[in-house]
Motif scaffolding. Structure first.
Motif, PDB file in Angstrom:
ATOM      1  N   VAL A 287       0.931   6.251  -0.127  1.00  0.00           N
ATOM      2  CA  VAL A 287       1.527   5.230   0.770  1.00  0.00           C
ATOM      3  C   VAL A 287       1.498   5.549   2.252  1.00  0.00           C
ATOM      4  CG1 VAL A 287       3.653   4.012   1.385  1.00  0.00           C
ATOM      5  CG2 VAL A 287       3.163   4.526  -0.996  1.00  0.00           C
TER       6      VAL A 287
ATOM      7  N   ASP B 147      -0.872   1.026   3.556  1.00  0.00           N
ATOM      8  CA  ASP B 147      -1.015   0.369   2.262  1.00  0.00           C
ATOM      9  C   ASP B 147       0.156   0.792   1.374  1.00  0.00           C
ATOM     10  OD1 ASP B 147      -1.705  -0.714  -0.088  1.00  0.00           O
ATOM     11  OD2 ASP B 147      -3.783  -0.001  -0.095  1.00  0.00           O
ATOM     12  N   THR B 148       1.178  -0.053   1.335  1.00  0.00           N
ATOM     13  CA  THR B 148       2.412   0.338   0.652  1.00  0.00           C
ATOM     14  C   THR B 148       2.293   0.216  -0.871  1.00  0.00           C
ATOM     15  OG1 THR B 148       3.214  -1.901   0.966  1.00  0.00           O
ATOM     16  CG2 THR B 148       3.937  -0.266   2.562  1.00  0.00           C
ATOM     17  N   GLY B 149       1.154  -0.301  -1.342  1.00  0.00           N
ATOM     18  CA  GLY B 149       0.967  -0.443  -2.787  1.00  0.00           C
ATOM     19  C   GLY B 149       0.467   0.837  -3.439  1.00  0.00           C
TER      20      GLY B 149
ATOM     21  N   ASP C 125       6.852   4.218  -8.747  1.00  0.00           N
ATOM     22  CA  ASP C 125       6.111   3.375  -9.689  1.00  0.00           C
ATOM     23  C   ASP C 125       6.395   3.881 -11.105  1.00  0.00           C
ATOM     24  OD1 ASP C 125       4.467   1.401 -10.482  1.00  0.00           O
ATOM     25  OD2 ASP C 125       2.620   2.254  -9.662  1.00  0.00           O
TER      26      ASP C 125
ATOM     27  N   SER D 287       6.969  -1.339 -10.469  1.00  0.00           N
ATOM     28  CA  SER D 287       7.563  -0.414  -9.503  1.00  0.00           C
ATOM     29  C   SER D 287       8.989  -0.849  -9.185  1.00  0.00           C
ATOM     30  CB  SER D 287       6.736  -0.422  -8.224  1.00  0.00           C
ATOM     31  OG  SER D 287       6.888  -1.673  -7.597  1.00  0.00           O
TER      32      SER D 287
ATOM     33  N   SER E  90      10.616  -5.501  -7.616  1.00  0.00           N
ATOM     34  CA  SER E  90       9.601  -4.454  -7.424  1.00  0.00           C
ATOM     35  C   SER E  90       9.860  -3.798  -6.067  1.00  0.00           C
ATOM     36  CB  SER E  90       8.201  -5.074  -7.423  1.00  0.00           C
ATOM     37  OG  SER E  90       8.048  -5.854  -6.254  1.00  0.00           O
ATOM     38  N   HIS E  91       9.249  -2.649  -5.859  1.00  0.00           N
ATOM     39  CA  HIS E  91       9.471  -1.974  -4.563  1.00  0.00           C
ATOM     40  C   HIS E  91       8.960  -2.847  -3.422  1.00  0.00           C
ATOM     41  CE1 HIS E  91       5.210  -0.900  -4.385  1.00  0.00           C
ATOM     42  NE2 HIS E  91       5.412  -0.372  -3.192  1.00  0.00           N
ATOM     43  N   SER E  92       7.872  -3.613  -3.665  1.00  0.00           N
ATOM     44  CA  SER E  92       7.340  -4.455  -2.577  1.00  0.00           C
ATOM     45  C   SER E  92       8.321  -5.570  -2.221  1.00  0.00           C
ATOM     46  CB  SER E  92       6.024  -5.119  -2.951  1.00  0.00           C
ATOM     47  OG  SER E  92       5.295  -4.294  -3.755  1.00  0.00           O
TER      48      SER E  92
END
Ligand SMILES: Cc1cc2nc3c(=O)[nH]c(=O)nc-3n(C[C@H](O)[C@H](O)[C@H](O)COP(=O)(O)OP(=O)(O)OC[C@H]3O[C@@H](n4cnc5c(N)ncnc54)[C@H](O)[C@@H]3O)c2cc1C
Length: 737
Positions: free
Chosen positions: A168, A171-173, A215, A224, A283-285
């Protein structure tokens, strides 16, 4: 706004007062916030400034001196801003403007101190935005400062998303942090094992809890999530070594390692169990999207404070530059004005000041928008629950329909009563404001910090060699470097540009943008000195360019406006930021003028201040228009292939024998022929025949118009510069160097 005659009569006397700023930035009626500004300022210009002046930034370690600042924040009520009164907080309701003001006051002196304070809020933000009621109540109370008679230390938090390369960053994914189930007794909360390594994590030197993105590493956990880690959890809570950073040294940053067992109830927002699988509610996003949306505004405001804080030290340096020299006798121009006798010194300071005004106006406008949006979001949650609207699909259909209706209403002429629904109908109000917030937040983060960092370099340069020494008053050298961090953390410029490239094409935003153009023309007709007319033309040009690019292809037939084409979308996002910032600046000065006239406490000196700030608006609008014209011209023309001196390129050119023949019937035609091909195939020495502009003619018409719209902007700059040379400032800065 003033007329030309009043401009001659009244000019700026002193730096803008607090009362004027309260009106400009929209908190003149909010007494709590005014008190908060005062208490934060006392900490910033007291303990924070003394720590910086005594070399507190020279160590990467988390020192006692730095830790003492946290207690000063608690004492001043800064820590409590984030919480509601029942959680030990200062006041109820949305906190975006309050946090922006805190950040502004602290960053006026030191960005690291501001970050140390804000990182605690960032750690709590996932819980605040998406946590369960129990999580919210528990952690907010723990993090609130102790009440009188209470014997406990407030918990400090860190937010841990970024991971060691290659995971990370922007791109936080690309999550490497993992969570899996290690124990699950029937009827009990599952126990989770969390492994997470962080990179550049603020507050980590002393955090008691960490909100971390992870995740699933277990088929019994879906996707995640974010989890809350505590320092007493069984396992490893290693804070890592401090980052050897060159910026924001008053905050603690490091690369921690966690390997901890936690109950599943620490999943932010909770979870449900379906067929033996834990499904986190968010989700974390989803969590970080809700968080950054707000916290990035505050970061943007930090750089605005730096620019505006630079004005006074620069004025003092410029004025006193030659005092003491034999040739600068008291009373002489050299003695009185010093470097301010030089036009360039004043003009550059005018630019810095104008940028600071625009960026503060943009940042605070974004914060106020989120204060308006926060309660609407809560009402929307109840709205969905009442109507049984569940699932992303159903919600997005509802919002799409509402957006279509909002666009139709926004297109109605001003004064049409049907437009009232945009405020009275929850759905319409929500989609309208949401689309605006979606643009204002990344714009404030991107433009304020990115362009702000460039302008901080200008500020440093105006102090000469002094600017790059530790002795520089106002710590300008530190602030220049610190601005670069503000442009980087919580997502660097690419992240903001990427977001803008999507949100700025939302039809609801664009319908509002069209309304802005009309409004700017209206303002220009009543207040011609603002530069609003030039801004309206530049806005029209931006809109034309966006629509053109959305429907155009490059020379290879490639689609221009698409996410992979950052060379198209990113500059256009930059151009929009210039417009949005300049517009906010104008609106704030108008508010000052209108409301200030009713306020006896600032009536004296108001016309001069308004005249000056109006000139700064004009300067900034001209600069913004120029930037937009430059960016748009490059995009509109730059993707076409330039004609060459080949068969296709010369198809529209005159040939010398044709012209010679025509000369007999139309004497003189030879002198009109451009790009004439000679009898031996020769041609003028240049890249190729000139471009045929037919399809871009509307753009060229706008460009010509925009150039004309700049009329008077340099006169405004001259007036602003002259005003700065006469401005009275205190004998010394109110915080140490
Ligand atoms: C002092 C400090 C404190 C921090 N505090 C925290 C914290 O508390 N918590 C936390 O989680 N993180 C924190 N961070 C991390 C920070 O948020 C990241 O450094 C930042 O998001 C950028 O990630 P990166 O460093 O990996 O850069 P990269 O992702 O490697 O980016 C490098 C460059 O490439 C560009 N780039 C990357 N991807 C793209 C793309 N798709 N398109 C175009 N350009 C791209 C970027 O804009 C940038 O210019 C902190 C960082 C610092 C320096």
């Amino acid at each position: 706004m003033p007329t030309a005659t009043s401009i001659e009569r009244e000019t700026l006397r002193t730096l803008p007062s607090d009362a004027a700023r309260q009106l400009q930035w929209g908190f003149a009626d909010l007494y709590d916030l005014q008190m908060l500004v005062q208490s934060t300022r006392a900490v910033a210009r007291g303990p924070v400034a003394r720590l910086v002046a005594s070399g507190g930034r020279n160590s990467h370690e988390w020192t006692e001196g730095k830790a003492a600042l946290l207690e000063a924040f608690d004492g001043a009520g800064i820590t409590a801003v984030f919480m509601n009164p029942e959680e030990g907080g200062l006041f109820a309701g949305p906190k975006n403007l309050a946090l922006a003001l805190v950040a502004f006051e602290l960053a006026w002196v030191d960005g690291g101190a501001a970050t140390a304070s804000l990182a605690g809020c960032l750690a709590l933000a996932p819980i605040h935005e998406r946590g369960t009621i129990q999580q919210q109540s528990h952690y907010m109370k723990l993090a609130a400062p102790a009440q009188p008679g209470e014997d406990r230390k407030p918990w400090r938090g860190a937010f841990c998303l970024t991971e060691p390369i290659p995971y990370v960053g922007v791109d936080t994914g690309m999550l490497n942090g993992k969570v899996r189930i290690v124990e699950w007794q029937t009827g009990e909360d599952p126990v989770l094992q969390v492994e997470k390594r962080g990179r550049f994590i603020t507050n980590i030197g002393f955090a008691n809890f960490v909100t971390a993105a992870v995740d699933s590493d277990d088929e019994r956990i879906k996707g995640s999530c974010m989890v809350i880690l505590e320092e007493g959890d069984p396992g490893i809570f290693d804070r890592g070594t401090p980052t050897r950073k060159m910026v924001h040294q008053l905050s603690s940053t490091g690369d921690p390692i966690f390997n901890l067992r936690i109950p599943a109830s620490r999943i932010v927002g909770g979870y449900e169990i379906k067929d033996g699988v834990i499904i986190p509610r968010y989700s974390h996003s989803e969590v970080i999207e809700a968080v950054f949306r707000r916290t990035r505004v505050t970061v943007g405001v930090m750089t605005s404070a730096k620019l505006l804080s630079a004005v006074e030290p620069i004025v003092r340096y410029q004025r006193g530059r030659f005092r003491g020299a034999e040739t600068a006798t008291p009373g002489s121009v050299r003695y009185q004005l010093g470097l301010q006798a030089r036009e360039d010194s004043l003009h550059r300071l005018t630019d810095i000041w104008a940028t600071g005004e625009a960026s503060a106006s943009l940042g605070f406008a974004a914060a106020r928008t989120f204060d308006e949006l926060d309660p609407l979001e809560k009402q929307m949650d109840s709205f969905y629950a009442d109507r049984g609207v569940t699932g992303a699909k159903a919600k997005s259909k509802l919002l799409r329909d509402a957006s279509d209706r909002a666009v139709a209403l926004l297109q109605l002429p001003a004064g049409d009563e049907r437009k009232n629904a945009l405020n009275s109908d929850l759905l319409l109000h929500f989609v309208t404001l949401d689309s605006l917030a979606d643009v204002l937040c990344p714009a404030a983060k991107l433009w304020n910090t990115g362009w702000g960092a460039q302008m901080m370099r200008e500020a440093v340069s105006l102090m000469g060699g002094y600017g790059i020494t530790e002795d520089c008053p106002g710590f300008l050298g530190n602030k220049w470097m610190d601005a670069q961090l503000e442009a980087t953390y919580e997502g660097p410029e690419a992240v903001q540009r990427r977001q803008l490239s999507v949100t700025m094409t939302n039809p609801v935003f664009l319908a509002q943008f069209r309304g802005w153009i009309r409004k700017m023309r209206g303002i220009a007709s009543e207040h011609p000195g603002t530069g609003a007319c030039a801004l309206a033309t530049a806005m029209t040009m931006w809109l034309w360019t966006l629509e053109h690019l959305q429907h155009s292809k490059d020379a290879e037939g490639g689609k221009l406006y698409q996410s992979a084409r950052q060379g198209v979308t990113f500059p256009l996002a930059d151009a929009l930021c210039w417009l949005v910032a300049a517009r906010c600046q104008i609106l704030d000065v108008l508010r000052l003028q209108e409301k200030g006239a009713e306020d006896a406490s600032i009536a004296e000196g108001l016309p001069g201040l308004v005249n000056f700030l109006t000139d700064l608006c004009h300067v900034q609008s001209a600069r913004a228009s120029g930037e937009v014209a430059r960016i748009c011209a490059e995009l509109v023309f730059g993707y076409n292939r330039h004609p060459a001196w080949d068969e296709e390129g010369t198809r529209g050119c005159w040939h010398q024998d044709e012209l010679n023949d025509l000369e007999a019937i139309m004497p003189g035609i030879n002198s009109y022929g451009l790009d004439v091909i000679g009898q031996n195939g020769s041609h003028p020495k240049k890249a190729g025949p000139c471009v045929n502009w037919a399809s871009q003619q509307p753009f060229l018409t706008l460009q010509t118009k925009l150039s004309g719209c700049l009329t008077g902007s340099r006169l405004a700059k001259d007036r602003a510069a002259d005003a700065i040379s006469k401005l009275m400032i205190p004998e010394a800065l109110d915080y140490p160097a």
